[in-house]
Design a protein around this motif. Structure first.
Motif, PDB file in Angstrom:
ATOM      1  N   SER A   1       0.809  -1.221   0.000  1.00  0.00           N
ATOM      2  CA  SER A   1       0.000   0.000   0.000  1.00  0.00           C
ATOM      3  C   SER A   1       0.839   1.267   0.000  1.00  0.00           C
ATOM      4  N   SER A   2       0.249   2.304  -0.577  1.00  0.00           N
ATOM      5  CA  SER A   2       0.940   3.572  -0.793  1.00  0.00           C
ATOM      6  C   SER A   2       1.107   4.349   0.512  1.00  0.00           C
ATOM      7  N   PRO A   3       1.971   5.366   0.495  1.00  0.00           N
ATOM      8  CA  PRO A   3       2.187   6.159   1.709  1.00  0.00           C
ATOM      9  C   PRO A   3       0.949   6.881   2.206  1.00  0.00           C
ATOM     10  N   VAL A   4      -0.029   7.131   1.339  1.00  0.00           N
ATOM     11  CA  VAL A   4      -1.212   7.870   1.774  1.00  0.00           C
ATOM     12  C   VAL A   4      -2.460   6.992   1.829  1.00  0.00           C
ATOM     13  N   ALA A   5      -2.283   5.670   1.707  1.00  0.00           N
ATOM     14  CA  ALA A   5      -3.439   4.763   1.704  1.00  0.00           C
ATOM     15  C   ALA A   5      -4.145   4.792   3.061  1.00  0.00           C
ATOM     16  N   ARG A   6      -5.471   4.721   2.997  1.00  0.00           N
ATOM     17  CA  ARG A   6      -6.282   4.664   4.206  1.00  0.00           C
ATOM     18  C   ARG A   6      -7.317   3.553   4.053  1.00  0.00           C
ATOM     19  N   VAL A   7      -7.426   2.735   5.061  1.00  0.00           N
ATOM     20  CA  VAL A   7      -8.468   1.703   5.071  1.00  0.00           C
ATOM     21  C   VAL A   7      -9.640   2.272   5.849  1.00  0.00           C
ATOM     22  N   PRO A   8     -10.831   2.377   5.225  1.00  0.00           N
ATOM     23  CA  PRO A   8     -11.962   3.020   5.903  1.00  0.00           C
ATOM     24  C   PRO A   8     -12.395   2.257   7.153  1.00  0.00           C
ATOM     25  N   TYR A   9     -13.207   2.923   7.942  1.00  0.00           N
ATOM     26  CA  TYR A   9     -13.788   2.374   9.169  1.00  0.00           C
ATOM     27  C   TYR A   9     -14.599   1.123   8.814  1.00  0.00           C
ATOM     28  N   HIS A  10     -14.248  -0.008   9.427  1.00  0.00           N
ATOM     29  CA  HIS A  10     -14.879  -1.281   9.055  1.00  0.00           C
ATOM     30  C   HIS A  10     -14.686  -2.292  10.177  1.00  0.00           C
ATOM     31  N   PHE A  11     -15.189  -3.500   9.958  1.00  0.00           N
ATOM     32  CA  PHE A  11     -14.906  -4.596  10.877  1.00  0.00           C
ATOM     33  C   PHE A  11     -14.700  -5.866  10.062  1.00  0.00           C
ATOM     34  N   ASP A  12     -14.128  -6.874  10.698  1.00  0.00           N
ATOM     35  CA  ASP A  12     -13.882  -8.155  10.052  1.00  0.00           C
ATOM     36  C   ASP A  12     -14.856  -9.190  10.594  1.00  0.00           C
ATOM     37  N   LYS A  13     -15.350 -10.032   9.717  1.00  0.00           N
ATOM     38  CA  LYS A  13     -16.350 -11.035  10.118  1.00  0.00           C
ATOM     39  C   LYS A  13     -15.715 -12.265  10.758  1.00  0.00           C
ATOM     40  N   THR A  14     -14.400 -12.375  10.671  1.00  0.00           N
ATOM     41  CA  THR A  14     -13.688 -13.497  11.269  1.00  0.00           C
ATOM     42  C   THR A  14     -12.545 -12.976  12.135  1.00  0.00           C
ATOM     43  N   GLU A  15     -11.898 -13.862  12.852  1.00  0.00           N
ATOM     44  CA  GLU A  15     -10.709 -13.476  13.619  1.00  0.00           C
ATOM     45  C   GLU A  15      -9.610 -13.061  12.636  1.00  0.00           C
ATOM     46  N   THR A  16      -8.951 -11.954  12.936  1.00  0.00           N
ATOM     47  CA  THR A  16      -7.962 -11.385  12.011  1.00  0.00           C
ATOM     48  C   THR A  16      -6.698 -11.013  12.760  1.00  0.00           C
ATOM     49  N   ILE A  17      -5.560 -11.228  12.102  1.00  0.00           N
ATOM     50  CA  ILE A  17      -4.276 -10.760  12.622  1.00  0.00           C
ATOM     51  C   ILE A  17      -3.584  -9.975  11.519  1.00  0.00           C
ATOM     52  N   LEU A  18      -3.088  -8.787  11.851  1.00  0.00           N
ATOM     53  CA  LEU A  18      -2.330  -7.965  10.923  1.00  0.00           C
ATOM     54  C   LEU A  18      -0.848  -8.109  11.260  1.00  0.00           C
ATOM     55  N   TRP A  19      -0.092  -8.706  10.331  1.00  0.00           N
ATOM     56  CA  TRP A  19       1.349  -8.919  10.506  1.00  0.00           C
ATOM     57  C   TRP A  19       2.070  -7.863   9.680  1.00  0.00           C
ATOM     58  N   HIS A  20       2.567  -6.828  10.338  1.00  0.00           N
ATOM     59  CA  HIS A  20       3.166  -5.720   9.600  1.00  0.00           C
ATOM     60  C   HIS A  20       4.649  -6.018   9.337  1.00  0.00           C
ATOM     61  N   VAL A  21       5.068  -5.815   8.090  1.00  0.00           N
ATOM     62  CA  VAL A  21       6.427  -6.186   7.693  1.00  0.00           C
ATOM     63  C   VAL A  21       7.290  -4.966   7.355  1.00  0.00           C
ATOM     64  N   ARG A  22       6.757  -4.047   6.545  1.00  0.00           N
ATOM     65  CA  ARG A  22       7.546  -2.888   6.099  1.00  0.00           C
ATOM     66  C   ARG A  22       6.737  -1.605   6.232  1.00  0.00           C
ATOM     67  N   GLY A  23       7.410  -0.521   6.645  1.00  0.00           N
ATOM     68  CA  GLY A  23       6.768   0.781   6.709  1.00  0.00           C
ATOM     69  C   GLY A  23       6.163   1.094   8.059  1.00  0.00           C
ATOM     70  N   LYS A  24       5.346   2.154   8.088  1.00  0.00           N
ATOM     71  CA  LYS A  24       4.700   2.600   9.318  1.00  0.00           C
ATOM     72  C   LYS A  24       3.194   2.742   9.090  1.00  0.00           C
ATOM     73  N   LYS A  25       2.410   2.173   9.990  1.00  0.00           N
ATOM     74  CA  LYS A  25       0.956   2.269   9.949  1.00  0.00           C
ATOM     75  C   LYS A  25       0.442   2.802  11.278  1.00  0.00           C
ATOM     76  N   ARG A  26      -0.641   3.524  11.199  1.00  0.00           N
ATOM     77  CA  ARG A  26      -1.368   3.925  12.415  1.00  0.00           C
ATOM     78  C   ARG A  26      -2.743   3.304  12.346  1.00  0.00           C
ATOM     79  N   ILE A  27      -3.121   2.565  13.375  1.00  0.00           N
ATOM     80  CA  ILE A  27      -4.412   1.884  13.391  1.00  0.00           C
ATOM     81  C   ILE A  27      -5.240   2.380  14.576  1.00  0.00           C
ATOM     82  N   TYR A  28      -6.504   2.611  14.290  1.00  0.00           N
ATOM     83  CA  TYR A  28      -7.463   3.076  15.293  1.00  0.00           C
ATOM     84  C   TYR A  28      -8.422   1.925  15.563  1.00  0.00           C
ATOM     85  N   ILE A  29      -8.530   1.507  16.820  1.00  0.00           N
ATOM     86  CA  ILE A  29      -9.419   0.407  17.204  1.00  0.00           C
ATOM     87  C   ILE A  29     -10.469   0.945  18.181  1.00  0.00           C
TER      88      ILE A  29
END
Length: 333
Positions: free
Chosen positions: A153-181
């Protein structure tokens, strides 16, 4: 600038990944993390970068061999776009080589989802098996059947406000992300909104209000960190730089029961005009509704809110931000 790939890069990447797969995937795991697993917001360290599967060269190789029908190229229309202001958009990348695709992401407006990449390709599947094998060993959970995609994903990418229907794990490998829970409460994820998502497999977005942020837990996700949260917790993500992440999901008895019960409630709301509430239902009622939901899902009784997946742009190496608008058409690839 993307480094040119030597002709033997693909084989070398696979050999390197195979060699490094013996390294531990989970780092510094503790008993406290086992206790918090699937119950609380939890972060832990991982070693995915050591596999060599997420360098630019490895990603270009992966993009070349990944099935195009499992590759989503997306952007978000800016506020000034005459047709798609602040709208999520699907793109066409069929005539674009992998090197150009990665350049398009780094240019700033594109992101790519390689669906099931961790399952489809043997070298990545080896890493996925190691990841969840160690999780099973640490948590005592033997019921994992994970599906894993890769997000570029790009430097300005944003994932909109949402939820996941199953159990989810985010494994971050490269770059910097800010996540709001956000809290798992009706204010942030109403039953009626959950039901709409159950009825439309192409979206998991929720209504969002900026005032929600006052109650969010905000986490800056560093490279080599994984994050998970209680099932269905609403969240959104802002990139701070070019990013590469693995997102894995798996169903559990709890997620299956809830989704089936929600399907029953959605049907009651749509077909009979009732106002059911999963939040207010007791354990027995939820179980009964779950049984009905599994039956309803196989019949025409369940409402269908699925919208057409319309392609509205294509990747164009000669265009600004690599984006050229096209006359919308239903995705057929």
């Amino acid at each position: 600038m993307i480094t040119e790939i030597p002709s033997d890069t693909s084989n070398k990447a696979i050999k390197d990944a195979s060699h490094n797969a013996s390294s531990p995937m989970l780092l510094n795991w503790t008993e406290d993390k086992t206790s918090a697993f699937q119950k609380e917001i939890l972060s832990f360290e991982h070693n995915l970068a050591a596999t060599g599967l997420f360098t630019d060269e490895a990603l270009i190789d992966l993009l070349e061999r990944h099935p195009r029908e499992k590759l989503d190229v997306c952007t978000m229309g800016n506020a000034d776009h005459p047709k798609y202001p602040n709208k999520f958009r699907t793109g066409d990348s069929r005539d674009v080589d992998a090197k150009t695709l990665l350049e398009a992401v780094k240019a700033g407006a594109i992101w790519i989802n390689l669906r099931q990449a961790m399952n489809v390709h043997a070298d990545y599947k080896q890493a996925l098996d190691a990841m969840y094998g160690e999780l099973a060993q640490q948590t005592g959970n033997r019921a994992f059947n994970p599906r894993g995609g890769i997000l570029i994903s790009s430097p300005v990418a944003r994932v909109p406000y949402h939820f996941d229907k199953t159990e989810t794990i985010l494994w971050h490998v490269r770059g910097k992300k800010r996540i709001y829970i956000y809290p798992l409460k009706q204010k942030f994820i109403a039953d009626s909104d959950y039901e709409k998502v159950i009825l439309d497999p192409l979206t998991d977005d929720l209504p969002y209000d900026a005032s929600f942020d006052a109650d969010a837990k905000v986490i800056d996700l560093a490279e080599g960190t994984a994050l998970l949260w209680p099932l269905n917790s609403p969240h959104r993500v802002d990139n701070q730089s070019f990013c590469v992440s693995v997102t894995t999901e798996y169903s559990t008895r709890q997620s299956g029961l809830k989704n089936s019960a929600m399907l029953t409630n959605a049907t009651l709301r749509s077909r009979l005009g009732l106002s059911p509430s999963y939040a207010d239902d007791g354990k027995i009622t939820r179980q009964i509704k779950s049984i009905f939901g599994r039956v309803i899902g196989k019949t025409p009784l369940a409402p269908n809110l699925t919208k057409a997946d319309l392609v509205s742009f294509k990747i164009d190496a000669g265009a600004e931000n690599f984006i050229t608008d096209v006359e919308p058409f239903q995705r057929n690839f």
